[in-house]
Scaffold this motif. Structure first.
Motif, short mmCIF file in Angstrom:
data_model
loop_
_atom_site.label_atom_id
_atom_site.label_comp_id
_atom_site.label_asym_id
_atom_site.label_seq_id
_atom_site.Cartn_x
_atom_site.Cartn_y
_atom_site.Cartn_z
N GLU A 30 0.83 -1.20 0.00
CA GLU A 30 0.00 0.00 0.00
C GLU A 30 0.87 1.25 0.00
OE1 GLU A 30 -3.51 -0.56 2.87
OE2 GLU A 30 -1.97 -1.96 3.58
N LEU A 63 0.77 5.04 1.11
CA LEU A 63 0.03 5.92 2.00
C LEU A 63 0.35 7.37 1.68
CD1 LEU A 63 0.73 3.89 5.27
CD2 LEU A 63 -1.15 3.60 3.64
N ARG A 75 -3.61 4.45 -1.80
CA ARG A 75 -4.64 5.08 -0.98
C ARG A 75 -4.97 6.50 -1.43
NH1 ARG A 75 -7.34 0.96 1.28
NH2 ARG A 75 -5.96 -0.44 2.44
#
Length: 481
Positions: free
Chosen positions: A132, A134, A178
Motif C-alpha cells: 500500500e 500511504l 490510498r
C-alpha cells in the motif's frame, strides 16, 4: 636458566595437554551426535505439535494475527527440511496481508559456524502480498509501514543476502494506492536470488500481462568488496538489466507515486546499467515505441513512432552520451532519422558541454511543419509562422562546444530550396526601404559558424528577390553558379 627450565616443563606437559584436547573433541563429537539424533528422531518430527506456540509467538512479533495450517518436517540428506502450509498474516479486520500456500526451507550447515539462521534453500509457492502507498510518501508492505526517505535498519537486508538460494514461484502482488483510491493486481511473478560469499545475483520475471505490460523481466549480479557488509551498496560492483514488452506508459504512470511527463507510449523498453561503488558507470537504453505523448510546459509533444539506442558512460569528471540509432516519426508522417552516431557530453553537474549531430535527408517543408507542431514559446511560434520553406535537405551536420572561440558550426547540403520570410511588403518607389530578401529553387551547400559562413549555390530557373533594393526586385536566372 629459567627459560630452558620452562621449555622443559612445557615439553613434559605436552602429552597431557594433547590427551585433554582429544578427550574434549571426542566428548563434543558424541554430545553433538546425541543432540542431532534427538533432533532428527524426536524433536523435528513433533514440530507440528508445537504449532500453536509457534503461531502465537509469530503473532506477537508481527503485531498481526498469524495462522499456519500444517507443519511438515523431513531431511535433505543430513540437513533438516521444514515445510509450512497455509501461512497467512491478517489485519484486524481479517483481511489477508500475506498468504503463502506452501513455504519450504532447508537449514544450511553454515548456521553452526555463523551462529545465526542460514538456509540452503527457501522456496515460496504462489504467495500473495499486499503493498500500500500511504500519504506523504510512506508505504505499507504486508502490514509493516516504512518511509523510503528515513534511515533503516540494515539487518533485514543482511539476513536476506545471507541465505544461499531463495525461490518464489507464481507470486501475486496487490498494489493499493490510498491517495488515488486505486487497486492493481500483478500476477505470475517468479523470483530467484542466489548468494555465494561476496557474489549476489537475482532475476525477476512477470509472465502474465500486467497493468502496463505484456511481459517484464529484470536481472542483476554484483560483487561486494572484501570485508564489506551486504547492505553497504556503496561497495557494490556489477550489472543490472530490465526489459518490458508491450509497455503502456499511461498504466505505468498510475503505478508511480508522482505524475510523470510521459503520459502515453506503448512498445518495448530495455535498459542495462553497469555500476561500481554504488554509482552508474555505463548505461544503455533501447526503445521501440509508438503513440508517444510527452507533456511540456508549453504543451504536449506527439510522436507516432520512436526508435532509439542510447549508450552512456562516465568520461573523466563528466558523462558521454552516444545515440547509436535514433528515428522519430510524427503523426503527420514526417520522419527524422539520425545519420551515424550522435554525441552529447555533460559536465559533472549534468550541464551540456559539447554536442555533435547529423541528420539524414528530409523534406524542408515537412520539417518546418513538424517544428511548428512542437510546443514552443509564443515568440518562437510567431517567428516560424512567417517562414515559407520548400525543397529538400540532403545532409545536415552540426557541432557545438560551450566556451569555445567558435562554439557553433553547421554544414548543410540542399536541393531546389526556396525560403521566404513574411509576405512581400509594399515598397514605395519614391522612398524604398530594403526588406528581407528571399529566393526560390536554389541548390548547393552552406557552412555556418558563430562568426559567419559561406555558401556555394547553383540552380536552374532560380530566382533571387531583393525587395526595396532594386527597382525590379525579382532577379531571375536560367542558370546560376
Amino acid at each position: 636458566m629459567p627459560l630452558v627450565s620452562a621449555l622443559i616443563r612445557l615439553h613434559r606437559l605436552g602429552p597431557t595437554i594433547a590427551g585433554a584436547l582429544v578427550a574434549v573433541l571426542v566428548g563434543t563429537y558424541f554430545v553433538a551426535g546425541l543432540a542431532y539424533l534427538g533432533l532428527r528422531h524426536y524433536v523435528w518430527p513433533r514440530l507440528d505439535d508445537w504449532r500453536p506456540l509457534v503461531t502465537e509467538r509469530l503473532s506477537e512479533l508481527a503485531g498481526r494475527k498469524v495462522s499456519i495450517g500444517r507443519i511438515d518436517t523431513g531431511f535433505e540428506g543430513l540437513l533438516p527440511r521444514l515445510t509450512i502450509h497455509a501461512l497467512e498474516l491478517s489485519d484486524d479486520d481479517g483481511e489477508s496481508l500475506l498468504a503463502v500456500p506452501r513455504a519450504t526451507a532447508v537449514l544450511s550447515p553454515q548456521s553452526l559456524i555463523a551462529g545465526e539462521l542460514r538456509l540452503s534453500v527457501v522456496q515460496l509457492d504462489r504467495p500473495s502480498v499486499r503493498i500500500e502507498r500511504l500519504d506523504s510518501g510512506r508505504w505499507r508492505v504486508a502490514g509493516v509501514e516504512f518511509d523510503p526517505d528515513a534511515a533503516h535498519d540494515a539487518r533485514g537486508l543482511e539476513a536476506l543476502m545471507s541465505q544461499r538460494r531463495i525461490l518464489v514461484h507464481g507470486a501475486t502482488l496487490e498494489l493499493i494506492d490510498r491517495p488515488r483510491a486505486s487497486r492493481t493486481v500483478v500476477e505470475a511473478i517468479d523470483l530467484s536470488l542466489g548468494n555465494v560469499g561476496r557474489r549476489h545475483r537475482g532475476a525477476v520475471r512477470v509472465a502474465a500481462p500486467g497493468p502496463g505490460w505484456e511481459r517484464a523481466q529484470a536481472a542483476f549480479e554484483f560483487y561486494r568488496q572484501p570485508r564489506s557488509r551486504a547492505s553497504d551498496w556503496t561497495r557494490w560492483q556489477g550489472n543490472a538489466y530490465a526489459a518490458v514488452e508491450g509497455a503502456d506508459a499511461a498504466a505505468f504512470g498510475a503505478l508511480l507515486p508522482d505524475a510523470i511527463a510521459l503520459s502515453s507510449a506503448r512498445g518495448e523498453f530495455k535498459a542495462w546499467v553497469g555500476f561500481d561503488a554504488g554509482r552508474p558507470q555505463e548505461l544503455r537504453f533501447k526503445v521501440d515505441a509508438n503513440a508517444i505523448r510527452w507533456n511540456t510546459v508549453h504543451g504536449p509533444v506527439r510522436l507516432d513512432a520512436l526508435e532509439a539506442d542510447v549508450a552512456g558512460r562516465v568520461a573523466g569528471e563528466g558523462y558521454l552520451l552516444r545515440a547509436q540509432r535514433f528515428e522519430a516519426t510524427d503523426a503527420a508522417g514526417f520522419r527524422l532519422a539520425a545519420l551515424g552516431e550522435q554525441q552529447l557530453m555533460l559536465d559533472a553537474h549534468g550541464v551540456p558541454a559539447t554536442a555533435r549531430a547529423a541528420v539524414a535527408a528530409f523534406d524542408a517543408a515537412q520539417a518546418l511543419a513538424f517544428v511548428r507542431r512542437l510546443p514552443l514559446a509564443g515568440d518562437a511560434r510567431d517567428a516560424l509562422a512567417k517562414i515559407r520553406l520548400s525543397g529538400r535537405v540532403s545532409a545536415l551536420t552540426a557541432s557545438w562546444s560551450a566556451g569555445a572561440e567558435r562554439p557553433f558550426e553547421a554544414t548543410l547540403d540542399f536541393e531546389r530550396l526556396s525560403l521566404k520570410y513574411g509576405d512581400t511588403p509594399s515598397i514605395d518607389p519614391l522612398a524604398p526601404v530594403p526588406a528581407m530578401p528571399w529566393f526560390e529553387n536554389l541548390s548547393g551547400e552552406a557552412k555556418f559558424t558563430a562568426a559567419g559562413g559561406e555558401m556555394r549555390i547553383n540552380g536552374e530557373r532560380a530566382k533571387v528577390v531583393f525587395p526595396g533594393v532594386f527597382a525590379e526586385p525579382e532577379v531571375p536566372f536560367d542558370t546560376i553558379s
